[in-house]
Design an enzyme around this catalytic site. Structure first.
Site, PDB file in Angstrom:
ATOM      1  N   GLN A  96     -10.176  -2.376  -1.247  1.00 53.65           N
ATOM      2  CA  GLN A  96      -9.249  -2.239  -2.531  1.00 53.65           C
ATOM      3  C   GLN A  96      -8.396  -1.018  -2.201  1.00 53.65           C
ATOM      4  OE1 GLN A  96     -11.823  -1.813  -5.898  1.00 53.65           O
ATOM      5  NE2 GLN A  96     -13.415  -3.484  -5.075  1.00 53.65           N
ATOM      6  N   CYS A  97      -8.958   0.288  -1.486  1.00 53.35           N
ATOM      7  CA  CYS A  97      -8.188   1.346  -1.223  1.00 53.35           C
ATOM      8  C   CYS A  97      -7.174   1.156  -0.073  1.00 53.35           C
ATOM      9  CB  CYS A  97      -9.099   2.610  -0.990  1.00 53.35           C
ATOM     10  SG  CYS A  97     -10.562   2.586  -2.597  1.00 53.35           S
ATOM     11  N   THR A  98      -6.000   2.081  -0.030  1.00 57.61           N
ATOM     12  CA  THR A  98      -5.291   2.009   0.996  1.00 57.61           C
ATOM     13  C   THR A  98      -5.928   3.029   2.091  1.00 57.61           C
ATOM     14  OG1 THR A  98      -3.460   1.666  -0.609  1.00 57.61           O
ATOM     15  CG2 THR A  98      -3.144   2.556   1.775  1.00 57.61           C
ATOM     16  N   VAL A  99      -6.682   2.506   2.915  1.00 54.66           N
ATOM     17  CA  VAL A  99      -7.393   3.188   3.983  1.00 54.66           C
ATOM     18  C   VAL A  99      -6.615   3.404   5.323  1.00 54.66           C
ATOM     19  CG1 VAL A  99      -9.713   3.446   5.301  1.00 54.66           C
ATOM     20  CG2 VAL A  99      -9.773   2.410   3.190  1.00 54.66           C
TER      21      VAL A  99
ATOM     22  N   LEU B 295     -14.974  -2.120  -1.419  1.00 51.57           N
ATOM     23  CA  LEU B 295     -14.266  -0.827  -1.724  1.00 51.57           C
ATOM     24  C   LEU B 295     -13.239  -0.379  -0.496  1.00 51.57           C
ATOM     25  CD1 LEU B 295     -14.091   1.427  -3.673  1.00 51.57           C
ATOM     26  CD2 LEU B 295     -15.713   2.601  -2.213  1.00 51.57           C
TER      27      LEU B 295
END
Length: 700
Positions: A562-565, A559
């Site tokens: 997958q996200c732009t952290v 996760l």
């Protein structure tokens, strides 16, 4: 028989700010209250031999929204160029009410006020009331149109006054008297206590010494003067007619002092000083019947509209509609830049450039807002995602409402938000996915993917600048290739957790000069820059430093992958720099072909109005640092090399299908496969050499 004394009518002039203030008052304070409003107008003596001065109303003529009680504005006093005159505004609630007003009755009532001021002596104490005026109006705040009609009530003497003589003051007086009167007038006009007093007495003694006095000093003038004249500020420029203020002045003189013969002085100026050649002196005969003061005189005074008795209508839709006002306000900061800080700022180029934003996420939202702040008005956003609950806190164009019912498409919601922020923006949202290499497609998807490729190609071709703001590496490949093929200004912004990259792509590898806006770059500089771009110093693109082709980076990810952290403060910084790069390119004489001038930042030798124009900007929040770098183009680049762009031109959509479906196709085409094999062979030879020399080594 002596001719009748004829007067030049007073004329009105309405500053746009008057309607702005009236609209605000109507909307925020007056509502449906149509009670008369006390206002002020301003006029001054004629100061030009060919042009009369008008009575002007401005925003200062009306009370502010904060004023209390009777809504009576307090005009500033002592301004020689603004003699305040009291007036009344009758603003109706409907256009039907405006046309139905009893204009004869209103004129009669307003003239009665002047007559009462004369009889009570108020006109002697405050002579400005002699020029009292009024306006009837209707403000259509839906269409921003205003119907209005000015009137300058003038009391009619019966029988009318006759003119005995009228000539320039320089011919009426002796040279000594004219010089003394000029000096006295200049002194009167320079004194703050008398500069805006429009009616006065002129006395000239036996020694040709002229003195100006207030009207209330009439008794003191008797017996001490050889000549007494009644002076007034004349707004009229005509050489054979006195101005409108003299009409009520004569009524005052006849009523209060019972004079039958009146010498009057029409004071006019030239460049702020008394001009005896423009000023007039005349003599009028007044023969009113006995007891005429007991009856209220008739009055005239409606202003003519092109020679007819008719109201006027003005439309301010372009300046008072909120959208128009928003545009004007938005450009204010940019226009102020041109005053001193940045005279070369090209506002027309900024407003006409078409920007394509690929990605409407954290970066896309910020870039769109920065572009609008710089005056860019044509923005297209491309994204196929929907607004999620986690987005609004980081992506500034979205709210909770955009997340409901599965979420609005980002491209659509972003455009709606931009138009709410600034109605003048010409924004469009395109919902589509960008085809990516390393993401093989099924045969049944082929037509759809090719349509997306063609649509993206057409979008890029229709815009002047492209921002690559997507969150995967492979989604930047196709737009990079298409921009290199067409020499479009291309800006990339990419985020890590606490670091960012912002860069401008170099010009394309082929001899194809982009038809850049003529307002930004002239043809000679473009030709020069093309030659530079063909050399070894052509700046690289986002993929030029890679030794592998872009592949699928989204599958089999956790996760957080997958996200732009990223740290929340990173996107605004990168977005602002990306837009600043575009503005720098637009104002550079070589445009997209400009070389990196980072070295000039050390010596301060740059001559560009916006400073240096770097190729890459890399920053780190963990170190609170930022550096500018340069990276030249690679002959093995999988996106902008001569080989790739030429192959795309030759094969078109078939080339794109190969790149999308075969992960190693681009590496094989550009020679990266052979390069990696050579590197592997060198590594094996190196390892073998180390193994042969391992004797005597102790393993720890």
């Amino acid at each position: 028989m002596e001719p009748l004394l004829q007067f030049a009518p007073m004329q009105s002039s309405v500053d746009e700010g008057f309607w702005h203030r009236l609209s605000s008052l109507k909307l925020n304070k007056l509502g449906i209250d149509d009670s008369p409003i006390h206002i002020f107008g301003f006029y001054a003596p004629c100061s030009h031999s060919q042009v009369s001065n008008h009575l002007t109303v401005s925003s200062e003529s009306l009370p502010s929204e904060l004023s209390e009680g009777s809504l009576i504005p307090e005009p500033s006093r002592g301004n020689r160029n603004r003699c305040a005159v009291p007036g009344t505004l009758y603003n109706t609630n409907t256009v039907e009410s405006f046309f139905a007003l009893d204009k004869h009755d209103i004129l009669k009532k307003e003239a009665a006020k002047i007559w009462d001021d004369i009889l009570t002596g108020k006109a002697v104490e405050d002579c400005s009331v002699l020029s009292r005026f009024f306006v009837i109006s209707f403000a259509d705040l839906k269409k921003w149109t205003f119907n209005y009609w000015f009137a300058f009530p003038a009391l009619m003497l019966d029988p009318p006054a006759t003119l005995v003589n009228l000539k320039p003051a320089s011919q009426w007086f002796s040279v000594a008297e004219a010089e003394s009167l000029s000096a006295a007038c200049n002194e009167w006009r320079s004194s703050k206590s008398t500069a805006d007093v429009p009616f006065f007495l002129v006395t000239i003694d036996q020694n040709s010494c002229a003195t100006l006095r207030l009207l209330k000093d009439w008794e003191a003038c008797q017996g001490n003067a050889n000549k007494i004249l009644f002076g007034f500020y004349d707004p009229c420029h005509l050489p054979n007619n006195p101005g409108w203020p003299l009409r009520n002045f004569l009524a005052l003189i006849s009523s209060r002092w019972n004079l039958n013969s009146v010498q009057f002085f029409c004071y006019r100026e030239n460049r702020g000083f008394a001009d005896m050649r423009m000023s007039l002196v005349g003599e009028a005969l007044i023969t009113v019947p006995q007891g005429w003061k007991d009856a209220e005189p008739s009055a005239v005074g409606w202003e003519l509209n092109k020679g007819r008795k008719a109201s006027r209508c003005i439309s301010l839709a372009q300046s008072m509609d909120p959208t128009r006002l928003a545009i004007s306000a938005a450009d204010l900061n940019l226009k102020l830049m041109r005053w001193r800080a940045l005279p070369s700022l090209n506002l027309s180029a900024l407003s006409s450039i078409k920007c394509l934003l690929l990605g409407a996420g954290t970066l896309g939202c910020q870039v769109a807002r920065m572009l609008m702040a710089w005056g860019v008005r044509k923005i297209t956003l491309v994204d196929n995602g929907r607004v999620a609950m986690s987005n609004p806190l980081r992506q500034s164009l979205y709210t909770l409402d955009d997340c409901l019912n599965g979420g609005e498409f980002k491209a659509t919601a972003a455009v709606q938000s931009l138009k709410r922020i600034f109605p003048g923006v010409d924004a469009e949202g395109i919902v589509m996915a960008i085809p990516m290499p390393g993401h093989p497609i099924q045969s049944q998807e082929q037509d759809s993917i090719l349509d997306d490729c063609k649509r993206l190609r057409d979008l890029i071709d229709a815009h002047d600048s492209v921002f690559l703001l997507t969150d995967t590496r492979e989604s930047r490949w196709l737009p990079t290739l298409l921009c290199a093929d067409t020499n479009k200004i291309t800006i990339t912004a990419a985020l890590g957790f606490d670091s960012f990259l912002v860069m401008r792509h170099g010009a394309g590898p082929l001899n194809h000069a982009h038809k850049f806006n003529a307002e930004i770059v002239n043809s000679s500089s473009v030709n020069m820059a093309v030659n530079e771009a063909n050399g070894k110093h052509r700046l690289g693109c986002y993929f030029c430093s890679d030794v592998v082709a872009p592949t699928d980076s989204t599958s089999n990810r956790t996760l957080d992958q997958q996200c732009t952290v990223t740290r929340p403060g990173l996107a605004p910084i990168a977005s602002a720099l990306a837009v600043e790069l575009l503005i720098g390119i637009m104002h550079h004489p070589q445009g997209i072909f400009a070389v990196d001038d980072t070295n000039n930042s050390i010596s301060g030798a740059t001559e560009q109005p916006l400073g240096i124009l770097p190729h890459q900007i890399r920053g780190s929040l963990s170190q609170f640092s930022q550096m500018t770098l340069i990276g030249y183009s690679s002959s093995s680049c999988t996106a902008c090399s001569h080989t790739v762009v030429s192959e795309y031109r030759n094969q078109g959509m078939e080339f794109l299908l190969q790149a999308i479906n075969h992960p190693t196709y681009l590496e094989d085409l550009t020679g990266l496969t052979e390069l990696m094999k050579s590197a592997a062979s060198l590594l094996l030879d190196w390892d073998k050499e180390i193994d042969e020399n391992d004797d005597g080594c102790v393993e720890i």
